[in-house]
Motif scaffolding. Structure first.
Motif, short mmCIF file in Angstrom:
data_model
loop_
_atom_site.label_atom_id
_atom_site.label_comp_id
_atom_site.label_asym_id
_atom_site.label_seq_id
_atom_site.Cartn_x
_atom_site.Cartn_y
_atom_site.Cartn_z
N PHE A 1 55.04 64.85 4.58
CA PHE A 1 55.22 64.21 5.88
C PHE A 1 55.52 62.74 5.66
O PHE A 1 54.85 62.06 4.89
CB PHE A 1 53.96 64.36 6.73
CG PHE A 1 54.03 63.61 8.02
CD1 PHE A 1 54.78 64.08 9.07
CD2 PHE A 1 53.36 62.41 8.18
CE1 PHE A 1 54.87 63.40 10.26
CE2 PHE A 1 53.43 61.70 9.36
CZ PHE A 1 54.19 62.20 10.40
N ARG A 2 56.56 62.27 6.30
CA ARG A 2 56.91 60.86 6.21
C ARG A 2 57.00 60.30 7.62
O ARG A 2 57.63 60.91 8.49
CB ARG A 2 58.25 60.68 5.51
CG ARG A 2 58.16 61.05 4.05
CD ARG A 2 59.42 60.69 3.33
NE ARG A 2 59.29 61.06 1.92
CZ ARG A 2 60.24 61.52 1.18
NH1 ARG A 2 61.44 61.67 1.69
NH2 ARG A 2 60.04 61.83 -0.07
N VAL A 3 56.42 59.15 7.82
CA VAL A 3 56.49 58.50 9.11
C VAL A 3 57.90 57.96 9.28
O VAL A 3 58.41 57.23 8.43
CB VAL A 3 55.45 57.37 9.21
CG1 VAL A 3 55.56 56.65 10.54
CG2 VAL A 3 54.06 57.93 9.02
N SER A 4 58.55 58.31 10.39
CA SER A 4 59.94 57.89 10.57
C SER A 4 60.09 56.71 11.52
O SER A 4 61.17 56.20 11.69
CB SER A 4 60.76 59.07 11.09
OG SER A 4 60.25 59.48 12.34
N ALA A 5 59.00 56.31 12.16
CA ALA A 5 59.09 55.17 13.07
C ALA A 5 57.85 54.30 12.87
O ALA A 5 56.78 54.78 12.51
CB ALA A 5 59.16 55.63 14.51
N ASP A 6 58.00 53.02 13.11
CA ASP A 6 56.89 52.09 12.99
C ASP A 6 56.20 52.02 14.35
O ASP A 6 56.66 51.33 15.25
CB ASP A 6 57.40 50.71 12.56
CG ASP A 6 56.27 49.75 12.29
OD1 ASP A 6 55.09 50.18 12.31
OD2 ASP A 6 56.55 48.56 12.07
N SER A 7 55.12 52.77 14.50
CA SER A 7 54.45 52.85 15.80
C SER A 7 53.67 51.57 16.13
O SER A 7 53.26 51.38 17.27
CB SER A 7 53.52 54.05 15.84
OG SER A 7 52.54 53.93 14.83
N ARG A 8 53.47 50.69 15.16
CA ARG A 8 52.73 49.46 15.45
C ARG A 8 53.57 48.46 16.24
O ARG A 8 53.03 47.65 16.98
CB ARG A 8 52.27 48.81 14.14
CG ARG A 8 51.22 49.64 13.41
CD ARG A 8 50.97 49.08 12.06
NE ARG A 8 52.19 49.36 11.27
CZ ARG A 8 52.35 49.07 10.01
NH1 ARG A 8 51.39 48.45 9.37
NH2 ARG A 8 53.44 49.37 9.35
#
Length: 142
Positions: free
Chosen positions: A86-93
């Protein structure tokens, strides 16, 4: 078929009845290599495809081409399992939430004023499928 290929029927059935050892050196070698590929495939948690498995017999000293490995895997029905991390595709911060235009008003006075959408990705062996759903609030349910 025998007429088209200029082969006698008895010659064809004789060829079908032969074992791999009677067919020559290549048949025996391919059987041995297919068994080795199966061992390497299971040792690698069944995650490698043909180029990944090709490295193992070459490192073990066997002379085999990558296309031969792919052919033997195809004939033996060896298919890799795809393990993807799993790779985070967006910077939710640093993202802002979307505007809540309907403000929980679920009855809209006229059509085409408020829509709800959702999109998801479905992994398959052929690649990713994209599913997009658009719903107009004032449209009757189907």
């Amino acid at each position: 078929m025998c007429l088209v290929l200029s082969v006698s029927p008895s010659g064809y059935y004789d060829w079908v009845a032969r074992t791999a050892s009677d067919r020559g050196h290549r048949g025996r070698r391919h059987e041995w290599q297919a068994a080795q590929i199966q061992v390497f495939h299971q040792a690698g948690r069944e995650a490698c495809d043909a180029p990944g498995i090709h490295r193992d017999p070459v490192e073990a000293g066997d002379v085999v081409g990558k296309y031969t490995v792919a052919l033997l895997m195809l004939r033996a029905g060896i298919v890799p399992k795809w393990f993807r991390k799993f790779r985070v595709s967006a910077d939710s911060r640093n993202t802002r939430p979307a505007l809540n235009i309907p403000e929980r008003r679920f009855s809209v006075p006229e059509p085409n004023r408020c829509r709800v959408t959702d999109m998801t990705f479905i992994p398959t062996r052929e690649g990713w499928l994209y599913l997009m759903v658009i719903h107009d609030w004032n449209t009757p349910e189907i």
